[in-house]
Design an enzyme around this catalytic site. Structure first.
Site, PDB file in Angstrom:
ATOM      1  N   LYS A 147       0.827  -1.208   0.000  1.00  0.00           N
ATOM      2  CA  LYS A 147       0.000   0.000   0.000  1.00  0.00           C
ATOM      3  C   LYS A 147       0.862   1.259   0.000  1.00  0.00           C
ATOM      4  CE  LYS A 147      -3.733  -2.413   2.424  1.00  0.00           C
ATOM      5  NZ  LYS A 147      -4.435  -2.612   3.705  1.00  0.00           N
ATOM      6  N   GLN A 202      -5.055  -1.646   9.595  1.00  0.00           N
ATOM      7  CA  GLN A 202      -4.665  -2.938   9.037  1.00  0.00           C
ATOM      8  C   GLN A 202      -5.201  -4.061   9.918  1.00  0.00           C
ATOM      9  OE1 GLN A 202      -2.986  -3.471   6.108  1.00  0.00           O
ATOM     10  NE2 GLN A 202      -3.470  -5.625   6.466  1.00  0.00           N
ATOM     11  N   ASP A 227     -10.874   2.807   3.461  1.00  0.00           N
ATOM     12  CA  ASP A 227     -11.152   1.379   3.320  1.00  0.00           C
ATOM     13  C   ASP A 227     -12.653   1.100   3.262  1.00  0.00           C
ATOM     14  OD1 ASP A 227      -9.000  -0.240   2.909  1.00  0.00           O
ATOM     15  OD2 ASP A 227      -8.477  -0.472   5.016  1.00  0.00           O
ATOM     16  N   PRO A 271      -2.364 -15.208  -7.867  1.00  0.00           N
ATOM     17  CA  PRO A 271      -2.411 -13.776  -7.544  1.00  0.00           C
ATOM     18  C   PRO A 271      -2.359 -12.919  -8.802  1.00  0.00           C
ATOM     19  CG  PRO A 271      -0.194 -14.608  -7.234  1.00  0.00           C
ATOM     20  CD  PRO A 271      -1.029 -15.794  -7.624  1.00  0.00           C
ATOM     21  N   GLY A 273      -6.106  -8.256  -6.240  1.00  0.00           N
ATOM     22  CA  GLY A 273      -5.205  -7.610  -5.270  1.00  0.00           C
ATOM     23  C   GLY A 273      -4.666  -6.263  -5.723  1.00  0.00           C
TER      24      GLY A 273
END
Length: 839
Positions: free
Chosen positions: A34, A78, A103, A250, A254
């Site tokens: 991030k 987090q 978020d 992945p 993401g």
């Protein structure tokens, strides 16, 4: 998707902050991703990490700090919270301010999303990213069958809402759905976030379906160095053969999640900058609807509901940790706020004073509040009022209760009028301690031997004893030879003056230690430090040093703090209240502070005592006058408190005696009995006397709207070049300083120092106290020493009967005429046979 958030002041905002509890490896990995993304899109970033043992209150306090930091626009908690102590995840995530919840996890943002308020909330990043991926396939969501597997608040629940508000027909499934394969088979759009490795098989899918796999799972794989392989919730090898579009794991959802996090942060910053004006408060004001005929002050006060004190504090830029609420409408402001704001430029500094008042007062407090309301609610500049706390004499005496009057009051009336935040009670408790200590010491010294006195004063400690104070005999007399109540009042007056002049808790502690509370039989001064109680006094007054925050009827912030009387002390609101307010309003704002009593008392002491201690210099001085007061000083009948005003004060009087040519002022309050001719004469005489402007005001009857013209005049005056000069130099001899004040401010021909005052001049000069400022103790009802002499008396000599030293407050105060200071006679007058050489 870059953003360079630069304000008009030129500083760059930190825009994203990640808050982590503990030190999990997976969390560290996500945070690094991030923060790397933030750096790539030119957003400043910050990571806050706590230990494994934080208490919930510590975590919540850190979150509040970031919420209130104007430089941060995105706050991410987090998850999971890695703490040894139990931690309520829901409570922690909901502590994030909704406007910084990039978020989208708070209940407020989730509730708005569920209602379809998509333009007024933050959408959780993973579902938002999924919608972005779906749109990139070219598939129209409207009318499609959509299936969501998973019901978490991070993915499943918000994903369902987003698809629904995009007009899809949505079915939410989960691990206990019995016909899961059949439900999946009907889906045009499938979003999976169940957290079960490869649970959805390719054969379940509808041909050409759009498949978004949000799962992150680890399964054994001997071919990998770490023995594990990352897979999604969908069996990718079989699903890709049947799906029209499918996201890899992945590398699919993401990166898009991180991208949406950055987009939300950018959106947050844009929203902030759209409404934010550097230095301008985001404050709400109440709309007044003045009634005619005007109700009583108490009826007016009760007709308004104040904002909560927490909301007001946020509006003026105070942090939660800097505010100590006393109920819901008043609070103490901690001095840490001043430390935080020390680099902030000061606002404009304005002092309101008045002509020599009538026994009913002159309206300086009402004008102070009305002007602050006009500047804030009507002229839209940051404005703060600083006034003194009402003493009991004002509350239950002839002047009525509360602070201010009419539509310019501090509310709630009862709270400000009675105990407020117990500052007066703290001062009285401290003064009572002084009196009790003196009386106990006098009794002890008059009845006990030296050995007993020494043992009493020695304090046992672990390995013996240590003395506090000084253990030798003081040979104290009851230094004031007065009843304890009067002695307590004398001490309380100085302690209130100390409180008002202190610039910090440490400064107050040092000043209290210097307070002289007794004298020995040889005339030696005894301080609270000598008695060993200065630390206890500071402890008793540790909260009283913090200004009390309240509000006016229009929602303008007010500091109500300390109440030194102008006839026996400096008569001004506290330095600390002014200092904090000047920082909060910013360089374009105004702080309107009050100097009580006539200008020859409150204003002169404001300049020569308060400004010397604070280092602050005012930009504008407003002097208040009323037509009835001018009539009284021009020869009208006496005004008696508690009685009806004589008819002369409601009848028109056009005479030069209405306004003295020695009065210089900016504003005057008027009421319904004042005529246009009278008002015109006052304005004319004021300008002839040298006023920059003379402005009629009706704030008592109309609130801030009635003082708009005065506010505009003040704004113009603040831009006029000006220079402040003290009335006298501190190095002048004591009697010369007194003479300068008497001649310049009162119009006296000269001063007469009576024998006791002459002795004090010699004594204080010898003791090195000659360079202290002068605080004249004089009646506030006349420019002279005689309260019956109205107007501008001439041809008189000002008698000085005695001079006292308030070493804690840091000034000498001469007693003018017959003024009383609360203690009938000072101890020096009782020390018979004592000469200067005997001290």
């Amino acid at each position: 998707m870059g953003l360079n958030c630069v304000s008009a002041q030129g500083w760059l905002y930190r825009t994203v902050c990640v808050f982590q509890v503990g030190d999990r490896d997976d969390s560290n990995l996500y945070i690094s991703m991030k923060l790397k993304a933030a750096a790539e899109v030119t957003l400043l970033h910050q990571s806050l990490t706590t230990t494994l043992k934080p208490w919930p209150a510590q975590v919540l306090r850190r979150i509040v700090e970031v919420n209130e930091n104007l430089e941060v626009h995105g706050l991410i908690v987090q998850l999971p919270l890695d703490s040894i102590n139990p931690m309520d995840t829901e409570k922690v995530t909901n502590a994030v301010a909704p406007e910084k919840d990039v978020d989208g996890l708070t209940s407020i943002n989730a509730g708005k999303l569920s209602r379809g308020d998509l333009g007024d909330c933050f959408i959780p990043c993973t579902p938002k990213g999924c919608m972005k991926l779906i749109s990139q396939t070219g598939t129209s969501v409207a009318g499609k069958n959509a299936v969501v597997i998973g019901r978490s608040k991070i993915v499943g629940a918000p994903m369902h809402d987003l698809l629904l508000w995009s007009h899809a027909t949505v079915t939410t499934c989960h691990s206990k759905t019995t016909d899961l394969a059949a439900q999946v088979g009907r889906a045009d759009i499938l979003v999976v976030g169940a957290g079960k490795a490869e649970m959805v098989k390719g054969e379940w899918l509808k041909e050409g379906a759009v498949v978004i796999d949000c799962g992150i799972n680890h399964i054994p794989d001997d071919s990998k160095a770490n023995g594990m392989r990352v897979v999604g919730d969908v069996h990718y090898p079989s699903a890709k053969e049947k799906a029209g579009f499918i996201t890899p794991v992945p590398g699919g959802v993401g990166p898009m999640t991180v991208a949406m996090l950055m987009e939300n942060t950018v959106q947050s910053a844009k929203r902030f900058l759209k409404t934010y004006q550097p230095g301008k408060w985001n404050i709400s004001y109440a709309k007044l609807k003045p009634q005619k005929p005007q109700p009583s002050d108490v009826a007016i006060a009760h007709s308004f509901t104040p904002k909560t004190i927490g909301r007001l504090a946020r509006e003026v830029g105070l942090f939660s940790e800097e505010v100590e609420p006393y109920g819901t409408t008043r609070a103490k402001v901690r001095l840490e706020a001043l430390n935080r704001l020390k680099t902030q430029p000061n606002g404009k500094y304005l002092v309101v004073t008045g002509i020599t008042p009538t026994p009913l007062g002159e309206g300086t407090t009402t004008t102070t509040l009305g002007l602050a309301q006009a500047l804030g609610a009507h002229l839209h500049v940051n404005s703060f009022a600083c006034v003194r706390q009402p003493s009991r004499g004002s509350n239950f005496g002839v002047k009525g209760g509360a602070v201010g009057g009419g539509y310019c009051q501090v509310i709630p009336m009862e709270e400000v009028s009675l105990h407020l935040t117990s500052d007066i009670q703290a001062v009285m408790a401290a003064s009572s301690l002084v009196v009790d200590t003196i009386n106990a010491r006098v009794l002890c010294e008059s009845t006990q031997s030296d050995k007993v006195i020494q043992n009493i004063i020695l304090v046992p400690i672990l390995f013996g004893s240590r003395p506090i104070g000084i253990f030798a005999r003081f040979y104290l007399i009851n230094s004031f030879q007065t009843p304890s109540k009067q002695l307590s009042g004398y001490v309380a007056s100085e302690m209130m003056a100390v409180l008002a002049l202190s610039t910090s808790l440490g400064d107050m502690t040092r000043r209290l230690a210097r307070v002289v509370v007794a004298y020995s039989r040889k005339g030696k001064p005894v301080t609270t430090e000598d008695l060993g109680i200065s630390g206890v006094l500071a402890t008793l007054m540790r909260d009283a040093v913090k200004p009390s925050l309240m509000q006016t009827m229009e929602g303008t912030p007010v500091f109500v703090h300390t109440c030194p009387l102008s006839d026996i002390a400096q008569g001004n609101s506290s330095i600390l209240a002014d200092q904090i307010a000047l920082k909060l309003v910013g360089p374009e704002g105004f702080v309107v502070t009050e100097a009580e009593g006539g200008a020859e008392l409150g204003m002169e002491k404001f300049f020569d005592i308060k400004c010397r201690s604070s280092g602050l210099h005012p930009d504008v001085v407003v002097m208040v006058a009323s037509v009835p007061a001018l009539k009284m000083h021009g020869g009208g009948p006496a005004v008696t408190a508690g009685s009806a005003m004589p008819k002369e004060y409601s009848a028109e009087v056009i005479s030069p005696c209405l306004a003295s040519d020695s009065l210089v002022y900016l504003s005057f309050d008027y009421n319904s009995t004042d005529t246009d001719a009278e008002l015109g004469l006052v304005c004319e005489q004021a300008k002839l006397a040298g006023a920059l402007e003379a402005v009629p005001c009706s704030h008592w009857a109309e609130g801030g709207a009635g003082a708009v013209a005065l506010g505009q005049a003040v704004q113009r005056a603040a831009e006029t070049p000006h220079q402040m000069n003290f009335l006298y130099d501190l190095e002048m001899p004591i009697d010369d300083k007194i003479r300068v004040i008497a001649k310049s401010m009162y119009g006296a021909d000269d001063v007469e120092l009576l024998p006791q005052a002459q002795k004090k001049v010699a004594l204080f000069s010898k003791q090195g106290l000659g360079n202290l400022p002068i605080c004249m103790a004089k009646t506030h009802l006349s420019l002279s020493h005689d309260p019956e002499r109205k107007g501008v008396p001439t041809g008189f000599t000002l008698p000085i009967r005695d001079i006292h030293a308030n070493l804690g407050a840091g000034f000498l105060y001469p007693l003018v005429g017959t003024v009383s200071t609360g203690a009938v006679t000072h101890s020096y007058e009782l020390l018979t046979g004592v000469t200067e050489s005997g001290l």
